[in-house]
Enzyme design. Structure first.
Site, short mmCIF file in Angstrom:
data_model
loop_
_atom_site.label_atom_id
_atom_site.label_comp_id
_atom_site.label_asym_id
_atom_site.label_seq_id
_atom_site.Cartn_x
_atom_site.Cartn_y
_atom_site.Cartn_z
N GLY A 61 28.92 42.31 37.43
CA GLY A 61 28.47 41.97 38.92
C GLY A 61 29.02 43.08 39.93
O GLY A 61 29.01 44.25 39.77
N SER A 62 29.31 42.52 41.03
CA SER A 62 29.67 43.27 42.13
C SER A 62 30.80 44.14 42.09
O SER A 62 31.25 44.80 43.20
CB SER A 62 29.73 42.39 43.39
OG SER A 62 28.18 42.01 43.72
N THR A 63 31.62 43.78 40.94
CA THR A 63 32.90 44.66 40.86
C THR A 63 32.34 46.06 40.61
O THR A 63 33.18 46.90 41.02
CB THR A 63 33.82 44.23 39.70
OG1 THR A 63 32.92 44.41 38.49
CG2 THR A 63 34.40 42.80 40.01
N PHE A 64 31.37 46.14 40.16
CA PHE A 64 30.65 47.86 39.97
C PHE A 64 30.44 48.44 41.35
O PHE A 64 30.38 49.76 41.31
CB PHE A 64 29.44 47.81 39.10
CG PHE A 64 29.42 48.11 37.79
CD1 PHE A 64 29.02 49.04 37.39
CD2 PHE A 64 30.49 47.50 36.84
CE1 PHE A 64 29.00 49.67 36.01
CE2 PHE A 64 30.61 47.99 35.57
CZ PHE A 64 30.00 49.02 35.10
N LYS A 65 30.43 47.51 42.53
CA LYS A 65 30.05 48.25 43.83
C LYS A 65 31.27 49.29 44.24
O LYS A 65 31.07 50.04 44.99
CB LYS A 65 29.89 47.07 44.66
CG LYS A 65 28.53 46.26 44.72
CD LYS A 65 28.24 45.28 45.57
CE LYS A 65 26.95 44.72 45.15
NZ LYS A 65 26.84 43.29 46.04
#
Length: 585
Positions: A285-289
Site C-alpha cells: 500500500g501507501s508505504t510505497f509512496k
C-alpha cells in the site's frame, strides 16, 4: 624260630590282600568318576551348541545418534537455543517376552502412544522399532523402573528453546535427529556443520562456538506482546513486525503471529504459521509512496515546492484512480505525502516514466528475491509488462507484492542516506559485504524523506505513533486484499513504517495487521492510522528505552536544515526551539 612263627601267621596271599579295597570304596569312586564325566559331557555339549549358534547381532539403528549443535545466543548473550541430554526408547520385538505387559507398561509412561499401533509393531518379528524419540529424564527413569524385556534406551541430545515461542520464526527448528530443518538452525548446518558431521568428526558442545544473533530478547518480547495485543484488539487474522537497525541492517526483533513453539516443531507446519515478514508477499500500500516520492525528487523533475493537480481522478479508459478522502485540489509534494494522494503519486510516477520507475525500484531491491540467513524467503510479484497503468498503481503500492522485510530494506535506504543494505540476523556481520548499492538517493533527498515522515507523524496519518519524548517519523499504508480474484474494499492489510529518531534514524519499525476489523473507537474505519499505527506507537514506547534511547523534553536543534533553507511546506514546524502549541501550516 621267631621268624618261622610269623611266617605261619601271614598267609601266602598277603600281598594280594594288602592291595584289595572294600566294595563300598570301589562304588564311591565309581560314582565320583561318573559324576565328573556327566558334568564334562554337559559342558562339552553346551559348548558345541553355542558354537553352532549364530553370534547375537547388535541393534541395527535406523539413524545415527543425534549430534551436538552450537548454542544460539541473542546479542546480549542470552541463550535462545541449546542442547540437553536426552534418550530415545526403542524395542526389539523378537526379544519380547510378554507383548501385552510391555504395551501396558509403555502406555503407563507414554499415554500419548497409540496402543493399536504398538500392538501391531511389537507383535511383529522385526528386529527393531522406535517407541519414543527424545524422552525426558523422568520418563526414562519411570520406564527403567518397569524393566520391560526387549525395551532399551539410546542416549541422544535434544534441542531446547528455553524462551518458548520467542523469535521462533528466526530460530526455526530441528528434527528428531537434531538436524536443522528451518530458520537459523538450518542456516547453521549449511555453514559447514553438516559437512563436518559427514566427515565423521565427533563434535560436542565444547568444540562448537556459539552463534550470536542480532536479536535482542528484551525487544523481541516487547514486540511480540504488543503485536499480539493489537491482533486481539482489532480481531486481525494475523500480524507481523520487525525492528531493524538501519545503520548496519541488523534485525533487532522479528515477530509473526500466529507463531509456534520450536520445542514442538510440528506446529510450524500449520499453514497459518508462516514467517510473514520474510515469506509472505503483500501489497504494502501507501508505504510505497515513500519510495515513489524519493524517485520523483531524485529525477530532478520535482522538488518539495512542486504542485500537482489532484482535483479529479486519474483515468485509464474505464479505470479510475481516486484518493481516499481526497482534498480535490492541487497539492504540493509534502501535502500529497501527508494526505497520501494516489492521484499525485500516479502522476509523478508517470512523469518519470515506466522504465525509470522500474529501474528505481530494482535499485531499492524491490524486484529481486531478498536473501538473508533465513532459508525461507519469497520472490516479489510484479507485472511482466510494465506500462503506464502499472506505473500509476505501483506508485502507491498496488499491483506489486513484496515481503515486508524487503519493503523495510527499501525504506531504510531512502532515509539512511541512500545505502541499500541486505538485512542480517547475525550480530556483527560484516557490513561492507552486505552493501547492495550505494547512493540510491542523494543526501538531500534522504533528508527530504525523513522530513516528510516526521511531518506525517506531526500532522498526518502517523500521528497516533508520535510517542511523547521521541522524534518519530512514519508512513502508513492500507491495501485492499484480493478475494476471489477481485479487490475487496472490506478486507484490507494495514502497514506502517516508522523511524526513530526521524532526523537521524537509527531504528526502523515495521508493523502489519492482516484483516483488522473496525471498532466503535475507530468510528468504523479500518485504515492503518486507526489500528496498526497506535500498535506501533506502543511498540516504540516500550522498545526504545530497552535499546538505550532516552526520551527528551526538547526536539533536536535544526533537524532538517536543508528543508528549512528551502522553505519547504511544513518546515516552519521544525524551525527553532520546540513550542508547546503548534498550528498546522
Amino acid at each position: 624260630m621267631r621268624f618261622d612263627f610269623l611266617s605261619r601267621l601271614i598267609p601266602a596271599s598277603a600281598p594280594e590282600l594288602l592291595t584289595r579295597r572294600p566294595a563300598y570304596v570301589r562304588l564311591r569312586t565309581g560314582l565320583v568318576v561318573a559324576l565328573f564325566a556327566a558334568i564334562y559331557l554337559v559342558i562339552g555339549g553346551r559348548l558345541v551348541m553355542l558354537g553352532a549358534l549364530e553370534e547375537p547381532t547388535p541393534v541395527a539403528w535406523p539413524s545415527p545418534p543425534s549430534k551436538a549443535r552450537p548454542d544460539i545466543l541473542d546479542r546480549n548473550g542470552e541463550v535462545l537455543a541449546m542442547d540437553v541430554p536426552s534418550a530415545s526408547v526403542y524395542a526389539e520385538p523378537r526379544k519380547m517376552v510378554d507383548v501385552d505387559e510391555a504395551i501396558e507398561g509403555l502406555m503407563r509412561v507414554f499415554p500419548d502412544l497409540d496402543p493399536v499401533d504398538l500392538q501391531k509393531r511389537l507383535s511383529s518379528r522385526s528386529a527393531f522399532t522406535w517407541i519414543k524419540r527424545t524422552t525426558t529424564r523422568a520418563e526414562r527413569d519411570a520406564l527403567w523402573a518397569l524393566g520391560i524385556p526387549g525395551v532399551g534406551f539410546r542416549d541422544e541430545l535434544r534441542r531446547l528453546y528455553p524462551n518458548g515461542r520467542a523469535a521462533a520464526h528466526v530460530l526455526g527448528a530441528v528434527n528428531v535427529d537434531n538436524i536443522g530443518i528451518a530458520g537459523i538452525e538450518k542456516w547453521v548446518d549449511r555453514q559447514g556443520l553438516q559437512a563436518l558431521r559427514g566427515a565423521g568428526l565427533d563434535l560436542d558442545s565444547d568444540n562448537l562456538e556459539p552463534i550470536q544473533l542480532s536479536l535482542d530478547l528484551r525487544a523481541q518480547h516487547a514486540l511480540s506482546v504488543e503485536l499480539a495485543a493489537g491482533v486481539e484488539k482489532f480481531q486481525a487474522i494475523a500480524g507481523a513486525g520487525v525492528i531493524m537497525d538501519i545503520t548496519n541492517g541488523e534485525i533487532i526483533a522479528l515477530a509473526s503471529l500466529p507463531d509456534f513453539d520450536p520445542n514442538t516443531p510440528t506446529d510450524a507446519l500449520k499453514p497459518d504459521r508462516i514467517n510473514r515478514v520474510n515469506v509472505g508477499t503483500y501489497e504494502m500500500g501507501s508505504t510505497f509512496k515513500a519510495m515513489t516520492t524519493a524517485m520523483a525528487l531524485e529525477s530532478g523533475q520535482f522538488d518539495l515546492r512542486s504542485v500537482v493537480d489532484a482535483s479529479s481522478p486519474l483515468r485509464f479508459g474505464r479505470f479510475s484512480i481516486r484518493d481516499y478522502r481526497g482534498q480535490n485540489r492541487p497539492l504540493n509534494i509534502p501535502e500529497s505525502f501527508i494526505h497520501s494522494s494516489n492521484i499525485v503519486m500516479g502522476k509523478i510516477a508517470m512523469a518519470v516514466g515506466p522504465e525509470h520507475h522500474r529501474s528505481f525500484l530494482k535499485q531499492l531491491g524491490q524486484l529481486d528475491r531478498l536473501v538473508t540467513e533465513l532459508p525461507e524467503t519469497a520472490s516479489p510479484l510484479y507485472p511482466a509488462k510494465w506500462g503506464d497503468l502499472n506505473t500509476a498503481t505501483i506508485s502507491f503500492g498496488h499491483g506489486i507484492a513484496v515481503t515486508p522485510l524487503q519493503a523495510s530494506m527499501g525504506i531504510a535506504a531512502v532515509v539512511n542516506g541512500g545505502r541499500l543494505l541486505r538485512p542480517t540476523f547475525v550480530k556483527g556481520a560484516e557490513v561492507q559485504e552486505r552493501v547492495v548499492s550505494e547512493g540510491v538517493v542523494s543526501q538531500r533527498t534522504s533528508e527530504a524523506l525523513r522530513f516528510l515522515m516526521r511531518l506525517n507523524a506531526r500532522v498526518g496519518s502517523a500521528g497516533k505513533a508520535d510517542v511523547e519524548g521521541y522524534f518519530i517519523g512514519g508512513k502508513t499504508g492500507t491495501s485492499e486484499k484480493v478475494v476471489n480474484g477481485r479487490y475487496d474494499s472490506g478486507t484490507v492489510l494495514t502497514a506502517f513504517m516508522g523511524i526513530a529518531p526521524a532526523h537521524a534514524p537509527r531504528y526502523l519499525f515495521m508493523t502489519i495487521l492482516d484483516e483488522p476489523k473496525p471498532l466503535p473507537e475507530t468510528y468504523g474505519f479500518r485504515t492503518s492510522g486507526w489500528n496498526v499505527v497506535p500498535v506501533t506507537g506502543k511498540i516504540i514506547s516500550r522498545v526504545l528505552p530497552i535499546l538505550g534511547v532516552a526520551p527528551s523534553a526538547e526536539w533536536p536543534a535544526s533537524p532538517f536544515p536543508a528543508m528549512v533553507s528551502a522553505r519547504a511546506w511544513g518546515s516552519n514546524l521544525f524551525d527553532g526551539p520546540r513550542r508547546v502549541a503548534v498550528s498546522e501550516p
